[in-house]
Design an enzyme around this catalytic site. Sequence first.
Site, PDB file in Angstrom:
ATOM      1  N   THR A 141      35.286  29.525  21.975  1.00 42.63           N
ATOM      2  CA  THR A 141      35.331  30.736  22.783  1.00 42.63           C
ATOM      3  C   THR A 141      34.463  30.534  24.015  1.00 42.63           C
ATOM      4  O   THR A 141      33.384  29.930  23.915  1.00 42.63           O
ATOM      5  CB  THR A 141      34.847  32.010  22.058  1.00 42.63           C
ATOM      6  OG1 THR A 141      34.625  33.037  23.028  1.00 42.63           O
ATOM      7  CG2 THR A 141      33.570  31.823  21.277  1.00 42.63           C
ATOM      8  N   ILE A 142      34.924  31.046  25.132  1.00 46.82           N
ATOM      9  CA  ILE A 142      34.076  30.981  26.326  1.00 46.82           C
ATOM     10  C   ILE A 142      32.857  31.882  26.149  1.00 46.82           C
ATOM     11  O   ILE A 142      31.868  31.724  26.834  1.00 46.82           O
ATOM     12  CB  ILE A 142      34.830  31.378  27.621  1.00 46.82           C
ATOM     13  CG1 ILE A 142      35.312  32.836  27.555  1.00 46.82           C
ATOM     14  CG2 ILE A 142      35.974  30.425  27.900  1.00 46.82           C
ATOM     15  CD1 ILE A 142      35.744  33.382  28.920  1.00 46.82           C
ATOM     16  N   ASP A 143      32.913  32.847  25.206  1.00 43.05           N
ATOM     17  CA  ASP A 143      31.837  33.833  25.071  1.00 43.05           C
ATOM     18  C   ASP A 143      30.577  33.253  24.432  1.00 43.05           C
ATOM     19  O   ASP A 143      29.499  33.831  24.544  1.00 43.05           O
ATOM     20  CB  ASP A 143      32.310  35.025  24.225  1.00 43.05           C
ATOM     21  CG  ASP A 143      33.567  35.674  24.782  1.00 43.05           C
ATOM     22  OD1 ASP A 143      33.833  35.499  25.981  1.00 43.05           O
ATOM     23  OD2 ASP A 143      34.277  36.342  24.014  1.00 43.05           O
TER      24      ASP A 143
HETATM   25  O1  F6P Z   1      36.937  36.237  24.037  1.00 49.64           O
HETATM   26  C1  F6P Z   1      37.298  35.586  25.207  1.00 49.64           C
HETATM   27  C2  F6P Z   1      37.636  36.581  26.303  1.00 49.64           C
HETATM   28  O2  F6P Z   1      37.992  35.882  27.468  1.00 49.64           O
HETATM   29  C3  F6P Z   1      36.546  37.608  26.590  1.00 49.64           C
HETATM   30  O3  F6P Z   1      35.503  37.091  27.360  1.00 49.64           O
HETATM   31  C4  F6P Z   1      37.358  38.683  27.256  1.00 49.64           C
HETATM   32  O4  F6P Z   1      36.746  39.955  27.102  1.00 49.64           O
HETATM   33  C5  F6P Z   1      38.653  38.639  26.500  1.00 49.64           C
HETATM   34  O5  F6P Z   1      38.758  37.362  25.916  1.00 49.64           O
HETATM   35  C6  F6P Z   1      39.876  38.889  27.348  1.00 49.64           C
HETATM   36  O6  F6P Z   1      40.978  38.862  26.509  1.00 49.64           O
HETATM   37  P1  F6P Z   1      42.477  38.987  27.045  1.00 49.64           P
HETATM   38  O7  F6P Z   1      42.871  37.632  27.565  1.00 49.64           O
HETATM   39  O8  F6P Z   1      43.243  39.362  25.844  1.00 49.64           O
HETATM   40  O9  F6P Z   1      42.480  40.015  28.127  1.00 49.64           O
END
Ligand code: F6P
Length: 388
Positions: A141-143
């Site tokens: 995860t990038i998080d």
């Molecule tokens: O969990 C990774 C992430 O990029 C978060 O940083 C972000 O809030 C979310 O996914 C965005 O998700 P989606 O691509 O479903 O909008």
Amino acid sequence: MSYHKPTIGILTGGGDCPGLNAVIRAATKTAERLGYGCIGFLRGYEGLVDPVSYMPLDSRVTADILLKGGTILGSSNQGRFTALVGEGKRVQIDPVLLARAATTLRRLGVLGLICVGGDGSLAIAQQLHEHGIPVVGVPKTIDNDLGATAFTFGFDSAVATATDALDRLHTTAASHERVMVLEVMGRHAGWIALHAGIAGGGDVILLPEIPWTFENVCRKILERDAQGKRFTLVVAAEGAKLPGGGTVHGDGTPGTQRQVRLGGIGEIVAGEVSARLGRDVRTVVLGHLQRGGTPTAFDRMLATEFGAHAVRLVHEGRFGETVCYRPPGITSAPIAEAIRNLSTVDPRGSAVQAARALGIGFGDDGDGGQPFAAGEPPRSGHADGGIA
Ligand code: F6P
């Protein structure tokens, strides 16, 4: 009865990030050298059932994917397999679906399934494991918010992209004496904002983990003006809570849930600062640029080690475990533990202390104090499930 060669399956679930293909390549090459067949299920867990969809993997298929962003297998963070909603609340996956997934794997001779994913996808892997399906996890995860591992791959690439954006904003902000707000991803953890904010020379960093006020943000801007620095870079994590409480949803409304689409904090900060100071304030929302593109060397390295180690776990029959990085090396932990402990920024951690020592503001009352005034020894920086 299966007529297939012993096979290792792999799938990529949840939001994509740089480094997924490096895991697929490493797992495929390692599996091949151990004499296993390898297949990749398509569109995350969806490929396991109705319709079953997969592609054979070998070292020819994965020959040129090390540096490619995204995932050649596709991914999904919506669909029939959902194990978490709201504030990390567990949802039971339909047992019929789980039984069908087990049948698919048995029919294809899959002796172990490598599930690459963040907390949501690993929570699905855990339910597969509880159902008796042989799975191992790989955290991505990038998080960077999984407590079991010091770093997830994807994070370093996202930070590099956000840092590059700040470098570019720096010159234009200085030329026009503007306040620039950069909104970055990270969900409910401020890791991307903190690391990019420091690496990219940000002046104010707004994190979910540190309560802040508009007064303090404005004070920092005026302080810089008084020093002759008539521009300010503000980095806002998408999950930073408004002073009144609550995060900002994608549609601009405050919210409290965990799996909601976050976004919009940057515009709100810019609007308020502009109104209070009568200054020209602009916002850039980096969004999915942080998820796309080539992985950094660090992420390729980490993803490669994760992929190889995941095959080792399957080979040794250590199901229900996820690989993780605990410096100086790669090890493993129960998937259940990895999804229980989410990692957020420690407001008293060493990175925050260093940033404050340089005069970087966090929009709280700690701004402007003497470096290391509280006499706190540096800490690792992980608030929850931290790495010793
Ligand atoms: O969990 C990774 C992430 O990029 C978060 O940083 C972000 O809030 C979310 O996914 C965005 O998700 P989606 O691509 O479903 O909008």
